[in-house]
Design an enzyme around this catalytic site. Structure first.
Site, PDB file in Angstrom:
ATOM      1  N   GLU A 178       1.200  34.044   3.842  1.00 20.02           N
ATOM      2  CA  GLU A 178       0.851  33.029   4.761  1.00 20.02           C
ATOM      3  C   GLU A 178       0.202  33.427   5.821  1.00 20.02           C
ATOM      4  O   GLU A 178       0.466  34.345   6.431  1.00 20.02           O
ATOM      5  CB  GLU A 178       2.089  32.177   4.750  1.00 20.02           C
ATOM      6  CG  GLU A 178       2.315  30.778   3.972  1.00 20.02           C
ATOM      7  CD  GLU A 178       1.474  29.620   4.235  1.00 20.02           C
ATOM      8  OE1 GLU A 178       0.116  29.864   4.789  1.00 20.02           O
ATOM      9  OE2 GLU A 178       1.727  28.770   3.829  1.00 20.02           O
ATOM     10  N   ASP A 179      -0.529  32.374   6.458  1.00 22.34           N
ATOM     11  CA  ASP A 179      -1.413  32.459   7.636  1.00 22.34           C
ATOM     12  C   ASP A 179      -0.482  32.144   8.781  1.00 22.34           C
ATOM     13  O   ASP A 179      -0.217  32.774   9.751  1.00 22.34           O
ATOM     14  CB  ASP A 179      -2.637  31.879   7.669  1.00 22.34           C
ATOM     15  CG  ASP A 179      -2.563  30.405   7.286  1.00 22.34           C
ATOM     16  OD1 ASP A 179      -1.557  30.124   6.590  1.00 22.34           O
ATOM     17  OD2 ASP A 179      -3.617  29.670   7.480  1.00 22.34           O
ATOM     18  N   ASP A 209       4.356  26.469  10.551  1.00 19.86           N
ATOM     19  CA  ASP A 209       4.142  25.640  11.825  1.00 19.86           C
ATOM     20  C   ASP A 209       5.495  24.851  11.587  1.00 19.86           C
ATOM     21  O   ASP A 209       6.443  25.409  11.903  1.00 19.86           O
ATOM     22  CB  ASP A 209       2.854  24.851  11.717  1.00 19.86           C
ATOM     23  CG  ASP A 209       2.509  23.957  12.862  1.00 19.86           C
ATOM     24  OD1 ASP A 209       3.462  23.143  13.446  1.00 19.86           O
ATOM     25  OD2 ASP A 209       1.515  24.026  13.492  1.00 19.86           O
ATOM     26  N   ASP A 215      -8.550  27.433  10.821  1.00 24.89           N
ATOM     27  CA  ASP A 215      -9.718  26.756  10.889  1.00 24.89           C
ATOM     28  C   ASP A 215      -9.458  25.553  11.906  1.00 24.89           C
ATOM     29  O   ASP A 215      -8.246  24.944  11.913  1.00 24.89           O
ATOM     30  CB  ASP A 215     -10.242  26.150   9.647  1.00 24.89           C
ATOM     31  CG  ASP A 215      -9.572  25.168   9.057  1.00 24.89           C
ATOM     32  OD1 ASP A 215      -8.260  25.463   8.722  1.00 24.89           O
ATOM     33  OD2 ASP A 215      -9.996  23.980   8.900  1.00 24.89           O
TER      34      ASP A 215
HETATM   35  P1  XMP Z   1       3.322  23.468   8.127  1.00 25.59           P
HETATM   36  O1  XMP Z   1       4.307  24.767   8.488  1.00 25.59           O
HETATM   37  O2  XMP Z   1       3.464  22.569   9.350  1.00 25.59           O
HETATM   38  O3  XMP Z   1       1.939  24.067   8.192  1.00 25.59           O
HETATM   39  O4  XMP Z   1       3.381  22.855   7.031  1.00 25.59           O
HETATM   40  C1  XMP Z   1       0.988  23.884   7.148  1.00 25.59           C
HETATM   41  C2  XMP Z   1      -0.375  24.622   7.213  1.00 25.59           C
HETATM   42  O5  XMP Z   1      -0.953  23.758   8.364  1.00 25.59           O
HETATM   43  C3  XMP Z   1      -2.021  24.603   8.847  1.00 25.59           C
HETATM   44  N1  XMP Z   1      -1.689  24.760  10.305  1.00 25.59           N
HETATM   45  C4  XMP Z   1      -2.545  25.471  11.387  1.00 25.59           C
HETATM   46  N2  XMP Z   1      -3.762  25.720  10.916  1.00 25.59           N
HETATM   47  N3  XMP Z   1      -4.018  26.018  13.272  1.00 25.59           N
HETATM   48  C5  XMP Z   1      -4.445  26.064  12.244  1.00 25.59           C
HETATM   49  O6  XMP Z   1      -5.706  26.422  12.036  1.00 25.59           O
HETATM   50  C6  XMP Z   1      -2.651  25.961  13.583  1.00 25.59           C
HETATM   51  O7  XMP Z   1      -2.284  26.086  14.766  1.00 25.59           O
HETATM   52  C7  XMP Z   1      -1.981  25.494  12.639  1.00 25.59           C
HETATM   53  N4  XMP Z   1      -0.724  25.230  12.092  1.00 25.59           N
HETATM   54  C8  XMP Z   1      -0.658  24.816  11.033  1.00 25.59           C
HETATM   55  C9  XMP Z   1      -2.007  25.775   8.001  1.00 25.59           C
HETATM   56  O8  XMP Z   1      -2.872  25.659   6.850  1.00 25.59           O
HETATM   57  C10 XMP Z   1      -0.457  25.937   7.597  1.00 25.59           C
HETATM   58  O9  XMP Z   1      -0.264  26.513   6.331  1.00 25.59           O
HETATM   59 MG    MG Z   2      -2.089  27.961   5.223  1.00 26.14          MG
END
Ligand code: XMP
Ligand code: MG
Length: 184
Positions: free
Chosen positions: A103-104, A107, A163
């Site tokens: 995972e990147d 959150d 992004d």
């Molecule tokens: P969660 O854990 O909230 O995150 O389900 C799901 C997806 O949301 C995107 N994500 C972000 N993308 N900057 C981004 O560009 C951020 O700060 C960020 N926080 C969450 C990301 O694709 C993650 O997998």
């Molecule tokens: Mg993601």
């Protein structure tokens, strides 16, 4: 693409390309140590994990295969809702396979906890998680993450695969955007 190519859009650089590279080397060593030579299926979550997958996989010495999933979590632009839809499923059967999700960012944890339940139902041999970034203060569900690159503050970040409106993914570092980019 680098900072100079996005002009005044950046507010600050949080994690440099060099810091990411060094930390991924450490994560790869942890991963090699854990699997003890057993083959791993790396499952990248599109699109954000492309950079992490490319860089982390090349640092792992254990034999790996790669597969990809794309999911969309319904919600507004910068927030996840936990209601997840599969846009692209795995190409391979993971029954009895060592699966490592790449995972990147984690959150709220909502997307990942849904993904874990989904993959667990396919009865892999093992199921673990590696992520480049995690926002501990944003967690809405506790997810045990095995390999974490960096814990960061609860602010929206871009770069290294992440992004805003489809842009900034190819920045080699992780940074925050200036308020005017969000139309503020
Ligand atoms: P969660 O854990 O909230 O995150 O389900 C799901 C997806 O949301 C995107 N994500 C972000 N993308 N900057 C981004 O560009 C951020 O700060 C960020 N926080 C969450 C990301 O694709 C993650 O997998
Ligand atoms: Mg993601």
């Amino acid at each position: 693409m680098d900072a100079k190519d996005v002009g005044g859009d950046l507010e600050k650089i949080l994690i440099t390309a060099e810091q990411i590279d060094a930390r991924l080397t450490e994560l790869a060593a942890e991963i090699d140590e854990y699997y003890q030579g057993e083959e791993i299926l790396l499952v990248g979550v599109l699109n954000g994990a492309v950079m992490a997958m490319a860089d982390l996989s090349r640092k792992i010495h254990t034999s790996t295969r790669m597969d990809w999933m794309a999911v969309s979590s319904y919600g507004s632009g910068t927030k996840s809702s936990g209601v997840v839809r599969i846009l692209k499923d795995l190409a391979s059967d993971i029954h009895d396979v060592n699966v490592l999700i790449v995972e990147d960012i984690i959150d709220s944890g909502l997307t990942l906890s849904w993904l874990l339940a989904n993959l667990r139902s396919r009865e892999p041999k093992s199921l673990r998680i590696a992520t480049v970034l995690r926002k501990p203060d944003a967690a809405k569900v506790e997810v045990e993450v095995d390999h974490v690159g960096f814990d960061i503050a609860n602010e929206f970040v871009v770069g290294y695969g992440l992004d805003y409106a489809g842009r900034y993914r190819s920045l080699p570092f992780v940074g925050t955007l200036a308020p005017h980019v969000y139309g503020a």
